[in-house]
Motif scaffolding. Structure first.
Motif, PDB file in Angstrom:
ATOM      1  N   ALA A 302      17.673  65.320  47.144  1.00 30.52           N
ATOM      2  CA  ALA A 302      18.497  64.723  46.088  1.00 30.52           C
ATOM      3  C   ALA A 302      17.882  64.960  44.714  1.00 30.52           C
ATOM      4  CB  ALA A 302      18.674  63.227  46.351  1.00 30.52           C
ATOM      5  N   ARG A 303      16.570  64.865  44.617  1.00 29.96           N
ATOM      6  CA  ARG A 303      15.911  65.085  43.325  1.00 29.96           C
ATOM      7  C   ARG A 303      16.052  66.545  42.892  1.00 29.96           C
ATOM      8  NH1 ARG A 303      10.155  62.508  42.326  1.00 29.96           N
ATOM      9  NH2 ARG A 303      10.868  63.061  40.224  1.00 29.96           N
ATOM     10  N   ALA A 304      15.980  67.462  43.856  1.00 30.03           N
ATOM     11  CA  ALA A 304      16.079  68.876  43.518  1.00 30.03           C
ATOM     12  C   ALA A 304      17.498  69.258  43.080  1.00 30.03           C
ATOM     13  CB  ALA A 304      15.655  69.730  44.718  1.00 30.03           C
ATOM     14  N   SER A 305      18.503  68.655  43.731  1.00 28.59           N
ATOM     15  CA  SER A 305      19.892  69.002  43.417  1.00 28.59           C
ATOM     16  C   SER A 305      20.445  68.199  42.254  1.00 28.59           C
ATOM     17  CB  SER A 305      20.775  68.777  44.651  1.00 28.59           C
ATOM     18  OG  SER A 305      20.847  67.389  44.970  1.00 28.59           O
ATOM     19  N   GLY A 306      19.889  67.017  42.024  1.00 27.51           N
ATOM     20  CA  GLY A 306      20.421  66.143  40.990  1.00 27.51           C
ATOM     21  C   GLY A 306      21.685  65.422  41.401  1.00 27.51           C
ATOM     22  N   HIS A 307      22.009  65.466  42.702  1.00 26.24           N
ATOM     23  CA  HIS A 307      23.226  64.818  43.196  1.00 26.24           C
ATOM     24  C   HIS A 307      22.903  63.978  44.432  1.00 26.24           C
ATOM     25  CE1 HIS A 307      25.871  67.011  40.522  1.00 26.24           C
ATOM     26  NE2 HIS A 307      25.282  68.154  40.878  1.00 26.24           N
ATOM     27  N   ALA A 308      23.847  63.087  44.752  1.00 28.70           N
ATOM     28  CA  ALA A 308      23.726  62.321  45.993  1.00 28.70           C
ATOM     29  C   ALA A 308      23.873  63.277  47.174  1.00 28.70           C
ATOM     30  CB  ALA A 308      24.795  61.239  46.048  1.00 28.70           C
ATOM     31  N   VAL A 309      23.193  62.982  48.273  1.00 28.52           N
ATOM     32  CA  VAL A 309      23.260  63.839  49.458  1.00 28.52           C
ATOM     33  C   VAL A 309      23.681  63.009  50.664  1.00 28.52           C
ATOM     34  CG1 VAL A 309      21.499  65.436  48.606  1.00 28.52           C
ATOM     35  CG2 VAL A 309      20.803  63.476  49.969  1.00 28.52           C
ATOM     36  N   ARG A 310      24.363  63.670  51.565  1.00 25.43           N
ATOM     37  CA  ARG A 310      24.783  63.009  52.806  1.00 25.43           C
ATOM     38  C   ARG A 310      23.710  63.218  53.858  1.00 25.43           C
ATOM     39  NH1 ARG A 310      27.615  63.342  57.611  1.00 25.43           N
ATOM     40  NH2 ARG A 310      29.307  61.823  57.876  1.00 25.43           N
ATOM     41  N   ARG A 311      23.236  62.123  54.447  1.00 29.98           N
ATOM     42  CA  ARG A 311      22.179  62.202  55.446  1.00 29.98           C
ATOM     43  C   ARG A 311      22.778  62.431  56.828  1.00 29.98           C
ATOM     44  NH1 ARG A 311      19.349  57.793  56.343  1.00 29.98           N
ATOM     45  NH2 ARG A 311      17.385  58.920  56.660  1.00 29.98           N
ATOM     46  N   ARG A 343      31.461  59.752  45.134  1.00 27.21           N
ATOM     47  CA  ARG A 343      30.070  60.207  45.122  1.00 27.21           C
ATOM     48  C   ARG A 343      29.482  60.082  43.720  1.00 27.21           C
ATOM     49  NH1 ARG A 343      28.044  64.873  43.607  1.00 27.21           N
ATOM     50  NH2 ARG A 343      30.071  65.935  43.611  1.00 27.21           N
ATOM     51  N   ARG A 344      30.299  60.407  42.723  1.00 23.34           N
ATOM     52  CA  ARG A 344      29.819  60.262  41.351  1.00 23.34           C
ATOM     53  C   ARG A 344      29.602  58.793  40.990  1.00 23.34           C
ATOM     54  NH1 ARG A 344      33.553  64.720  38.097  1.00 23.34           N
ATOM     55  NH2 ARG A 344      32.539  66.598  38.973  1.00 23.34           N
ATOM     56  N   THR A 345      30.394  57.908  41.588  1.00 24.76           N
ATOM     57  CA  THR A 345      30.176  56.473  41.360  1.00 24.76           C
ATOM     58  C   THR A 345      28.792  56.069  41.855  1.00 24.76           C
ATOM     59  OG1 THR A 345      32.537  55.964  41.536  1.00 24.76           O
ATOM     60  CG2 THR A 345      31.000  54.164  41.958  1.00 24.76           C
ATOM     61  N   LEU A 346      28.404  56.583  43.037  1.00 25.07           N
ATOM     62  CA  LEU A 346      27.073  56.287  43.564  1.00 25.07           C
ATOM     63  C   LEU A 346      26.000  56.873  42.652  1.00 25.07           C
ATOM     64  CD1 LEU A 346      25.251  55.189  45.812  1.00 25.07           C
ATOM     65  CD2 LEU A 346      25.591  57.357  47.045  1.00 25.07           C
ATOM     66  N   GLU A 347      26.218  58.084  42.163  1.00 25.93           N
ATOM     67  CA  GLU A 347      25.238  58.706  41.266  1.00 25.93           C
ATOM     68  C   GLU A 347      25.136  57.940  39.945  1.00 25.93           C
ATOM     69  OE1 GLU A 347      26.066  63.246  42.964  1.00 25.93           O
ATOM     70  OE2 GLU A 347      26.789  62.625  40.995  1.00 25.93           O
ATOM     71  N   ARG A 348      26.279  57.448  39.457  1.00 25.28           N
ATOM     72  CA  ARG A 348      26.263  56.659  38.221  1.00 25.28           C
ATOM     73  C   ARG A 348      25.533  55.337  38.451  1.00 25.28           C
ATOM     74  NH1 ARG A 348      32.043  56.052  36.070  1.00 25.28           N
ATOM     75  NH2 ARG A 348      31.730  58.294  35.812  1.00 25.28           N
ATOM     76  N   ALA A 349      25.729  54.735  39.622  1.00 22.06           N
ATOM     77  CA  ALA A 349      25.025  53.498  39.947  1.00 22.06           C
ATOM     78  C   ALA A 349      23.520  53.736  39.995  1.00 22.06           C
ATOM     79  CB  ALA A 349      25.521  52.954  41.283  1.00 22.06           C
ATOM     80  N   ALA A 350      23.126  54.916  40.530  1.00 20.30           N
ATOM     81  CA  ALA A 350      21.697  55.244  40.567  1.00 20.30           C
ATOM     82  C   ALA A 350      21.134  55.324  39.159  1.00 20.30           C
ATOM     83  CB  ALA A 350      21.488  56.563  41.315  1.00 20.30           C
ATOM     84  N   LEU A 351      21.924  55.865  38.220  1.00 10.85           N
ATOM     85  CA  LEU A 351      21.476  55.950  36.828  1.00 10.85           C
ATOM     86  C   LEU A 351      21.332  54.564  36.214  1.00 10.85           C
ATOM     87  CD1 LEU A 351      20.848  57.599  34.292  1.00 10.85           C
ATOM     88  CD2 LEU A 351      23.316  57.730  33.861  1.00 10.85           C
ATOM     89  N   VAL A 352      22.324  53.692  36.480  1.00  9.18           N
ATOM     90  CA  VAL A 352      22.262  52.333  35.937  1.00  9.18           C
ATOM     91  C   VAL A 352      21.065  51.585  36.506  1.00  9.18           C
ATOM     92  CG1 VAL A 352      23.452  50.112  35.847  1.00  9.18           C
ATOM     93  CG2 VAL A 352      24.732  52.229  35.500  1.00  9.18           C
ATOM     94  N   ILE A 353      20.856  51.705  37.815  1.00 11.78           N
ATOM     95  CA  ILE A 353      19.729  51.013  38.440  1.00 11.78           C
ATOM     96  C   ILE A 353      18.407  51.601  37.945  1.00 11.78           C
ATOM     97  CG2 ILE A 353      18.547  50.700  40.661  1.00 11.78           C
ATOM     98  CD1 ILE A 353      21.245  50.147  41.912  1.00 11.78           C
ATOM     99  N   ALA A 354      18.396  52.910  37.672  1.00 13.05           N
ATOM    100  CA  ALA A 354      17.182  53.512  37.108  1.00 13.05           C
ATOM    101  C   ALA A 354      16.858  52.876  35.752  1.00 13.05           C
ATOM    102  CB  ALA A 354      17.367  55.023  36.959  1.00 13.05           C
ATOM    103  N   LEU A 355      17.874  52.639  34.938  1.00  8.21           N
ATOM    104  CA  LEU A 355      17.648  51.996  33.640  1.00  8.21           C
ATOM    105  C   LEU A 355      17.140  50.579  33.810  1.00  8.21           C
ATOM    106  CD1 LEU A 355      20.819  53.259  31.716  1.00  8.21           C
ATOM    107  CD2 LEU A 355      18.462  54.069  31.487  1.00  8.21           C
TER     108      LEU A 355
END
Length: 399
Positions: A302-311, A343-355
């Motif tokens: 996920a860090r390498a791609s910059g996107h959420a990944v499906r496990r 999926r972008r909603t999850l990625e946006r949530a990750a950004l908010v939680i990172a902040l």
């Protein structure tokens, strides 16, 4: 012609009745009248047969026009052609760039015959499909006019085919295939049968092309409906994503933290959400949250791609990061597969939680720095005295 013969013809008498009316010892005039009656009878029979054929052809053409399914119309074409010509078998082939391949048969004895693919110009069928003109043979196996190949002759022999009549299927001047009628006995094909199958093939080609056009229109309509449905779903997902973003913002403005943001995202995605800090400690999540030790490879992806990944277990993972800093990990278990918007909603949530996590870390570091500076100040300050006495006793010396 005598009145007796005329009356018999008017009543539709057959040849046996005409012969019986002649008698055993006819005079020359009666014989002449009899021969004339037979000629009229034969002409009337041909006319009735022709009328029956035209009626059947018109009825068949009308039936074919109303059929819209391509496979159904192909089956109807060969079935009606077999009925019209009273053939043992009929079949239809369609052309591609190099060959004419068997599409549908009626009356075949073997499965292999329906799988034949004849290079253009090969055999009677391949010749009709290439040249675009009718061909027929009274006995195919013995006819050297056609280019024979072993596997074709073997298939023909397995079907016990002898006589073959083939006519082209033509649309807008282009040969798209061939229609064939066969008999399992040696026989000729009169001109009337050639004309009948040719006329039927012309109707069949039009009906076939109409079915193809209808199928393309139906496919286009279905594609448009699907595109509209996808657009509707995407619009709804985008609207929901916007609402989720607003709810996350409201949670932060009202003093909420990781727990509140995670609750908003879990509700939006329709499943539980677990949040871990950079050391793998669970911040949010129930007992079904995955073992953080199993997330290492997926976090790297996920860090390498910059996107959420499906496990592999069906969960989705997103990294809460700020620059090169890995601040946390989100693992969602939605009830349905995530589309691009969710999926972008999850990625946006990750950004908010990172902040949020970054703010927590900055705040903790600031508090720690202030406490350290205060302690340093206290340790480095000189001792205070009473009334200016270094001893701090607050008394004065002798005067």
């Amino acid at each position: 012609m005598s009145a007796d013969f005329l009356r018999l013809l008017a009543d539709g008498a057959d040849r046996a009745a005409l012969d019986a009316a002649l008698g055993d010892a006819p005079d020359p005039e009666a014989r002449e009248q009899h021969q004339l009656a037979l000629r009229v009878h034969e002409e009337l029979s041909r006319q009735r047969s022709r009328e029956a054929e035209l009626s059947a052809l018109n009825q068949t053409a009308s039936d074919l026009i109303v059929i819209r399914d391509l496979d159904t119309i192909l089956a109807a074409i060969v079935r009606r052609a077999r009925q019209l010509l009273r053939a043992d078998m009929t079949y239809l082939s369609l052309n591609d760039d190099e060959a004419s391949y068997m599409k549908v048969t009626d009356g075949a004895l073997t499965r292999e015959f329906g799988e034949l693919r004849l290079p253009l110009g090969t055999g009677l069928l391949g010749l009709v499909a290439q040249i675009g003109a009718p061909y027929f043979t009274a006995d195919y196996q013995a006819d050297a006019r056609f280019l024979h190949r072993g596997y074709i002759d073997d298939a023909v022999a397995a079907e016990q085919i002898r006589a073959i009549l083939g006519v082209p299927l033509v649309v807008d001047g282009q040969v798209i295939g061939a229609l064939l009628a066969v008999h399992r006995t040696v026989r000729q094909f009169p001109a009337s049968e050639v004309a009948l199958l040719t006329a039927f093939a012309a109707h069949a080609a039009v009906a076939l092309e109409n079915a193809r056009l209808f199928d393309r229109v139906r496919s286009a309509v279905a594609a448009a409906d699907e595109a509209n449905e996808q657009l509707r779903r995407r619009s709804e997902a985008t609207e929901q994503s916007g609402q989720t973003h607003d709810q996350m913002t409201d949670a932060l403005l009202n003093g909420g933290g990781v727990e509140e943001v995670a609750a908003v995202v879990a509700a939006s995605l329709g499943g539980p959400l677990a949040v871990y800090d950079e050391d793998g400690r669970r911040l949010v999540g129930g007992p079904d949250a995955p073992d953080p030790d199993l997330l290492t490879d997926d976090v790297a992806t996920a860090r390498a791609s910059g996107h959420a990944v499906r496990r592999a277990d069906g969960t989705w993972l997103a990294v809460a990061a700020a620059g090169e800093q890995h601040l946390g990990t989100l693992v969602a278990r939605p009830t349905t597969e995530l589309d691009e918007v969710r999926r972008r909603t999850l990625e946006r949530a990750a950004l908010v939680i990172a902040l949020v996590l970054l703010f927590r870390r900055t705040e903790a570091e600031a508090d720690e720095r202030v406490r350290g500076e205060l302690l340093g100040d206290l340790l480095e300050a000189p001792p205070r005295t009473w009334g200016g006495s270094p001893s701090g006793c607050g008394c004065t010396g002798p005067t």
